[in-house]
Motif scaffolding. Structure first.
Motif, PDB file in Angstrom:
ATOM      1  N   GLU A  62      26.357  47.327  39.101  1.00 38.33           N
ATOM      2  CA  GLU A  62      25.627  47.629  37.864  1.00 38.33           C
ATOM      3  C   GLU A  62      25.345  49.126  37.782  1.00 38.33           C
ATOM      4  OE1 GLU A  62      22.398  48.430  35.145  1.00 38.33           O
ATOM      5  OE2 GLU A  62      22.321  48.701  37.303  1.00 38.33           O
ATOM      6  N   ALA A  63      24.917  49.710  38.896  1.00 36.38           N
ATOM      7  CA  ALA A  63      24.663  51.159  38.922  1.00 36.38           C
ATOM      8  C   ALA A  63      25.948  51.933  38.644  1.00 36.38           C
ATOM      9  CB  ALA A  63      24.067  51.554  40.270  1.00 36.38           C
ATOM     10  N   ALA A  64      27.057  51.472  39.199  1.00 34.85           N
ATOM     11  CA  ALA A  64      28.342  52.142  38.984  1.00 34.85           C
ATOM     12  C   ALA A  64      28.780  52.029  37.527  1.00 34.85           C
ATOM     13  CB  ALA A  64      29.405  51.562  39.913  1.00 34.85           C
ATOM     14  N   SER A  65      28.459  50.916  36.870  1.00 38.82           N
ATOM     15  CA  SER A  65      28.831  50.782  35.458  1.00 38.82           C
ATOM     16  C   SER A  65      28.063  51.803  34.612  1.00 38.82           C
ATOM     17  CB  SER A  65      28.612  49.351  34.958  1.00 38.82           C
ATOM     18  OG  SER A  65      27.260  49.024  34.798  1.00 38.82           O
ATOM     19  N   ALA A  66      26.791  52.020  34.924  1.00 33.85           N
ATOM     20  CA  ALA A  66      26.016  53.046  34.217  1.00 33.85           C
ATOM     21  C   ALA A  66      26.570  54.441  34.514  1.00 33.85           C
ATOM     22  CB  ALA A  66      24.545  52.956  34.620  1.00 33.85           C
ATOM     23  N   GLU A  67      26.889  54.682  35.768  1.00 33.13           N
ATOM     24  CA  GLU A  67      27.452  55.975  36.163  1.00 33.13           C
ATOM     25  C   GLU A  67      28.787  56.219  35.466  1.00 33.13           C
ATOM     26  OE1 GLU A  67      27.257  59.592  38.324  1.00 33.13           O
ATOM     27  OE2 GLU A  67      25.732  58.037  38.079  1.00 33.13           O
ATOM     28  N   CYS A  68      29.596  55.193  35.335  1.00 34.20           N
ATOM     29  CA  CYS A  68      30.885  55.299  34.663  1.00 34.20           C
ATOM     30  C   CYS A  68      30.695  55.656  33.186  1.00 34.20           C
ATOM     31  CB  CYS A  68      31.648  53.988  34.806  1.00 34.20           C
ATOM     32  SG  CYS A  68      33.286  54.014  34.050  1.00 34.20           S
ATOM     33  N   ILE A 127      32.703  47.937  30.760  1.00 38.43           N
ATOM     34  CA  ILE A 127      33.027  48.746  31.938  1.00 38.43           C
ATOM     35  C   ILE A 127      33.510  47.812  33.038  1.00 38.43           C
ATOM     36  CG2 ILE A 127      32.140  50.384  33.638  1.00 38.43           C
ATOM     37  CD1 ILE A 127      32.202  51.459  30.749  1.00 38.43           C
ATOM     38  N   LEU A 128      34.666  48.131  33.590  1.00 37.30           N
ATOM     39  CA  LEU A 128      35.279  47.335  34.651  1.00 37.30           C
ATOM     40  C   LEU A 128      34.963  47.983  35.993  1.00 37.30           C
ATOM     41  CD1 LEU A 128      38.733  46.962  32.892  1.00 37.30           C
ATOM     42  CD2 LEU A 128      36.741  45.447  32.716  1.00 37.30           C
ATOM     43  N   ILE A 129      34.444  47.195  36.914  1.00 36.47           N
ATOM     44  CA  ILE A 129      34.007  47.707  38.213  1.00 36.47           C
ATOM     45  C   ILE A 129      34.686  46.937  39.337  1.00 36.47           C
ATOM     46  CG2 ILE A 129      32.033  47.990  39.785  1.00 36.47           C
ATOM     47  CD1 ILE A 129      31.917  49.901  37.404  1.00 36.47           C
ATOM     48  N   ASP A 130      35.199  47.674  40.301  1.00 28.13           N
ATOM     49  CA  ASP A 130      35.713  47.108  41.546  1.00 28.13           C
ATOM     50  C   ASP A 130      34.943  47.705  42.706  1.00 28.13           C
ATOM     51  OD1 ASP A 130      37.745  45.505  40.458  1.00 28.13           O
ATOM     52  OD2 ASP A 130      39.220  47.123  40.534  1.00 28.13           O
ATOM     53  N   LEU A 131      34.550  46.848  43.639  1.00 28.04           N
ATOM     54  CA  LEU A 131      33.959  47.303  44.897  1.00 28.04           C
ATOM     55  C   LEU A 131      34.971  47.068  46.002  1.00 28.04           C
ATOM     56  CD1 LEU A 131      30.310  45.880  44.700  1.00 28.04           C
ATOM     57  CD2 LEU A 131      31.212  48.038  43.781  1.00 28.04           C
ATOM     58  N   LYS A 132      35.144  48.084  46.838  1.00 27.42           N
ATOM     59  CA  LYS A 132      36.083  47.995  47.953  1.00 27.42           C
ATOM     60  C   LYS A 132      35.410  48.536  49.202  1.00 27.42           C
ATOM     61  CE  LYS A 132      40.067  48.813  44.953  1.00 27.42           C
ATOM     62  NZ  LYS A 132      41.241  49.675  44.713  1.00 27.42           N
ATOM     63  N   ASP A 133      35.829  48.006  50.357  1.00 27.93           N
ATOM     64  CA  ASP A 133      35.354  48.593  51.608  1.00 27.93           C
ATOM     65  C   ASP A 133      36.200  49.832  51.906  1.00 27.93           C
ATOM     66  OD1 ASP A 133      37.758  47.729  52.785  1.00 27.93           O
ATOM     67  OD2 ASP A 133      36.815  46.002  53.753  1.00 27.93           O
ATOM     68  N   ARG A 134      35.897  50.515  52.980  1.00 26.72           N
ATOM     69  CA  ARG A 134      36.607  51.766  53.292  1.00 26.72           C
ATOM     70  C   ARG A 134      38.078  51.538  53.647  1.00 26.72           C
ATOM     71  NH1 ARG A 134      33.688  56.180  52.617  1.00 26.72           N
ATOM     72  NH2 ARG A 134      31.436  56.023  52.869  1.00 26.72           N
ATOM     73  N   ASP A 135      38.445  50.293  53.967  1.00 25.37           N
ATOM     74  CA  ASP A 135      39.852  49.975  54.224  1.00 25.37           C
ATOM     75  C   ASP A 135      40.604  49.644  52.934  1.00 25.37           C
ATOM     76  OD1 ASP A 135      39.591  50.324  56.972  1.00 25.37           O
ATOM     77  OD2 ASP A 135      39.007  48.225  57.278  1.00 25.37           O
ATOM     78  N   GLY A 136      39.904  49.611  51.804  1.00 27.08           N
ATOM     79  CA  GLY A 136      40.542  49.317  50.528  1.00 27.08           C
ATOM     80  C   GLY A 136      40.542  47.859  50.138  1.00 27.08           C
ATOM     81  N   THR A 137      39.862  47.004  50.897  1.00 30.56           N
ATOM     82  CA  THR A 137      39.792  45.586  50.575  1.00 30.56           C
ATOM     83  C   THR A 137      38.875  45.364  49.378  1.00 30.56           C
ATOM     84  OG1 THR A 137      40.136  44.997  52.886  1.00 30.56           O
ATOM     85  CG2 THR A 137      39.207  43.285  51.456  1.00 30.56           C
ATOM     86  N   LEU A 138      39.406  44.714  48.346  1.00 30.68           N
ATOM     87  CA  LEU A 138      38.623  44.403  47.157  1.00 30.68           C
ATOM     88  C   LEU A 138      37.653  43.272  47.484  1.00 30.68           C
ATOM     89  CD1 LEU A 138      38.196  44.814  44.069  1.00 30.68           C
ATOM     90  CD2 LEU A 138      39.928  43.036  43.743  1.00 30.68           C
TER      91      LEU A 138
END
Length: 156
Positions: A62-68, A127-138
């Motif tokens: 949600e925070a990332a959608s506002a930031e976007c 707004i479309l948001i994806d969260l990934k870990d540092r290895d790139g796993t969605l």
């Protein structure tokens, strides 16, 4: 569900300025990064399985959608109010460790937000948001539907 930014100007408020997001440890991505925000995988945000709690992931998204929204449109829209009107979420895989939040407006939002805001004084944004870990796993995919409205001028 109202956004954390619901009673304030959406711009120039940064998602990392909100006390709740700070308490979770949400921080801005380093300059030049492809992602918007980060959430360290600390014990505070872990669940009983040792993975990142679904609620912490939702808060980061949600925070990332506002930031976007702010990064794509903030300079062009002026004094506006934004609230989240709807959310569609899919938790894809268990989240381990630090999470990185990536976001982009959908094509319709990118093409029409400024025109509709100028014409009607209000508009919607997806707004479309994806969260990934540092290895790139969605680990998470979300669609955040925002209502954006111009604020009326102050009464004198």
């Amino acid at each position: 569900m109202p956004s954390a930014a619901s009673n304030r100007n959406l711009w120039p408020l940064n998602a990392t300025d909100l006390a709740f997001n700070q308490a979770l440890g949400i921080r801005a991505a380093p300059a030049g990064s492809a992602h918007l925000l980060e959430l360290p995988g600390t014990p505070l945000v872990q669940n009983h399985l040792g993975t990142i709690h679904a609620a912490a992931q939702f808060c980061l998204a949600e925070a990332a959608s506002a930031e976007c929204l702010q990064r794509h449109f903030g300079a062009a829209v002026g004094d506006v109010l934004g609230v989240v009107r709807g959310v569609e979420v899919k938790y894809r895989r268990p989240a381990m460790g630090d999470l990185l939040a990536f976001g982009a407006p959908d094509d319709r939002t990118r093409d029409r937000l400024l025109t509709e805001l100028d014409r009607r004084g209000r508009t919607g944004a997806l707004i479309l948001i994806d969260l990934k870990d540092r290895d790139g796993t969605l680990t998470f995919h979300g669609k955040f539907e925002w209502f954006v409205s111009r604020r009326p001028p102050p009464q004198v």
